[in-house]
Design a protein around this motif. Structure first.
Motif, PDB file in Angstrom:
ATOM      1  N   HIS A 241      71.628  42.619  49.573  1.00 36.75           N
ATOM      2  CA  HIS A 241      71.055  41.480  50.545  1.00 36.75           C
ATOM      3  C   HIS A 241      70.376  41.952  51.777  1.00 36.75           C
ATOM      4  CE1 HIS A 241      71.216  37.237  51.151  1.00 36.75           C
ATOM      5  NE2 HIS A 241      71.919  37.436  52.403  1.00 36.75           N
ATOM      6  N   PRO A 242      69.241  41.634  51.952  1.00 39.67           N
ATOM      7  CA  PRO A 242      68.324  42.253  53.186  1.00 39.67           C
ATOM      8  C   PRO A 242      68.974  41.890  54.419  1.00 39.67           C
ATOM      9  CG  PRO A 242      66.599  41.237  51.388  1.00 39.67           C
ATOM     10  CD  PRO A 242      68.110  40.914  51.033  1.00 39.67           C
ATOM     11  N   GLU A 243      69.549  40.503  54.536  1.00 38.81           N
ATOM     12  CA  GLU A 243      70.057  39.884  55.847  1.00 38.81           C
ATOM     13  C   GLU A 243      71.438  40.881  56.190  1.00 38.81           C
ATOM     14  OE1 GLU A 243      70.176  37.822  59.370  1.00 38.81           O
ATOM     15  OE2 GLU A 243      68.787  38.221  58.003  1.00 38.81           O
ATOM     16  N   ILE A 244      72.017  41.380  55.277  1.00 38.14           N
ATOM     17  CA  ILE A 244      73.270  42.091  55.500  1.00 38.14           C
ATOM     18  C   ILE A 244      72.770  43.207  56.248  1.00 38.14           C
ATOM     19  CG2 ILE A 244      75.400  43.364  54.635  1.00 38.14           C
ATOM     20  CD1 ILE A 244      75.692  40.254  54.568  1.00 38.14           C
ATOM     21  N   TYR A 245      72.049  44.035  55.867  1.00 38.00           N
ATOM     22  CA  TYR A 245      71.282  45.335  56.274  1.00 38.00           C
ATOM     23  C   TYR A 245      70.761  45.018  57.663  1.00 38.00           C
ATOM     24  CZ  TYR A 245      71.684  48.007  51.989  1.00 38.00           C
ATOM     25  OH  TYR A 245      71.802  48.418  50.677  1.00 38.00           O
ATOM     26  N   ARG A 246      70.197  43.681  57.577  1.00 37.08           N
ATOM     27  CA  ARG A 246      69.408  43.721  59.257  1.00 37.08           C
ATOM     28  C   ARG A 246      70.572  43.179  60.272  1.00 37.08           C
ATOM     29  NH1 ARG A 246      68.069  39.880  62.929  1.00 37.08           N
ATOM     30  NH2 ARG A 246      69.378  38.387  62.098  1.00 37.08           N
ATOM     31  N   GLN A 247      71.498  42.646  59.810  1.00 38.47           N
ATOM     32  CA  GLN A 247      72.515  42.156  60.838  1.00 38.47           C
ATOM     33  C   GLN A 247      73.304  43.481  61.305  1.00 38.47           C
ATOM     34  OE1 GLN A 247      74.168  39.457  62.004  1.00 38.47           O
ATOM     35  NE2 GLN A 247      72.476  37.844  61.156  1.00 38.47           N
ATOM     36  N   LEU A 248      73.554  44.375  60.552  1.00 43.99           N
ATOM     37  CA  LEU A 248      74.402  45.780  60.840  1.00 43.99           C
ATOM     38  C   LEU A 248      73.324  46.612  61.448  1.00 43.99           C
ATOM     39  CD1 LEU A 248      76.958  47.147  60.641  1.00 43.99           C
ATOM     40  CD2 LEU A 248      76.384  48.056  58.341  1.00 43.99           C
TER      41      LEU A 248
END
Length: 317
Positions: A241-248
């Motif tokens: 999930h790209p958003e999970i990577y972005r948030q972290l």
């Protein structure tokens, strides 16, 4: 209709956003007027997204049906579109989404895209109405998760909180929504409740996305040992999930843990090789090593804005 949907499909393809293009082509294939040639476009989109067997099946269907007499509509001047400046490409994409929303107001996917545009342009006057419209349409789990991601990316945590609370039926059947609800709860200032929420995800469904999202929550709870263990599990399980990577990535940049940012982005580009935005962020990180002045601010700014490729590309040399 297919005439309205296909230009958006081709724009996604031109912007090198294969996952979005695939979703758009899959929806377009079910729209009137029926045309077998859309299966050829769908086969190419599936192949670009790495779904080889499904691509072969779509091509076989096209071959069996044969071409229709009516020519498939296409976005006029696609080569001209590719020659435009990134901001001009974005404006054409924006116009296409607005046109689809106007002509097909019950198109849930177009409404989610429109929400993303409103948030990117800080058009708060229309965001609340857009959120209400999406909820009224009772969209799929994937679309609700995309809408939640748009709100998280824009740091609209209170709106996101109300949004996910009203999507309770979807929360109960969608692992991704459980993760998004947990992240919303975290950003609303209750990490303990966020941990309880994320642990509602059943063990068989605990993917890399689960572990990376849990890393953020455990860090907020000042549990560094467990947070590091969760981080390692997340890297090993290949989140998708790209958003999970972005948030972290945002959190790691704030902590100046650039080595871990690099490891995270290496895992991200392996898991999502067709996501050009993740690759761009990794390239910027590599460049920042050679030029440390302003590197943290540049990295944070880039990661904050990365879902809007056109704007990112226009600010990257």
């Amino acid at each position: 209709s297919l005439h309205d949907a296909l230009p958006i499909c081709e724009i996604y393809s031109a912007l090198n956003r294969p996952d979005d293009a695939l979703r758009a082509f899959q929806q377009a294939a079910d729209l009137p007027p029926r045309d077998s040639a859309i299966l050829l476009h769908l086969a190419r989109a599936l192949a670009s997204a790495g779904h080889t067997e499904e691509a072969q099946a779509a091509f076989a269907r096209f071959r069996d049906l044969g071409p229709n007499k009516a020519a498939l509509p296409h976005a006029p001047g696609l080569l001209n579109f590719l020659s435009l400046a990134p901001e001009e490409q974005y404006q054409k994409y924006r116009a296409g989404v607005e046109r689809t929303v106007e002509r097909s107001p019950d198109n849930a996917e177009a409404q989610v895209r429109y929400l993303g545009i409103l948030l990117a342009e800080h058009n708060q006057d229309k965001v609340a109405a857009s959120v209400e419209k999406i909820l009224d349409l009772k969209p799929t789990c994937d679309l609700l998760a995309q809408a939640t991601d748009e709100l998280l990316n824009a740091e609209q945590y209170l709106i996101a909180d109300g949004f996910v609370k009203r999507a309770t039926d979807t929360q109960n059947r969608c692992a991704q929504m459980k993760l998004d609800v947990a992240l919303v709860t975290l950003h609303c200032g209750d990490p303990r409740a966020a941990l309880a929420q994320i642990d509602l995800v059943s063990e068989p469904a605990r993917s890399g996305d689960y572990f990376l999202a849990r890393t953020q929550i455990l860090t907020a709870l000042n549990e560094p040992v467990q947070a590091n263990q969760s981080f390692e599990h997340g890297l090993a399980h290949s989140a998708t999930h790209p958003e999970i990577y972005r948030q972290l990535a945002l959190w790691l940049i704030k902590q100046k843990r650039y080595a871990d940012v690099e490891r995270l982005l290496l895992a991200a580009t392996r898991a999502l090789p067709n996501n050009s935005d993740l690759s761009l962020l990794r390239d910027l990180l590599a460049e920042s090593k050679a030029n440390s002045q302003g590197a943290e601010a540049s990295l944070y700014d880039f990661a904050s804005r990365w879902p809007y490729s056109a704007k990112i590309w226009s600010s990257t040399p």
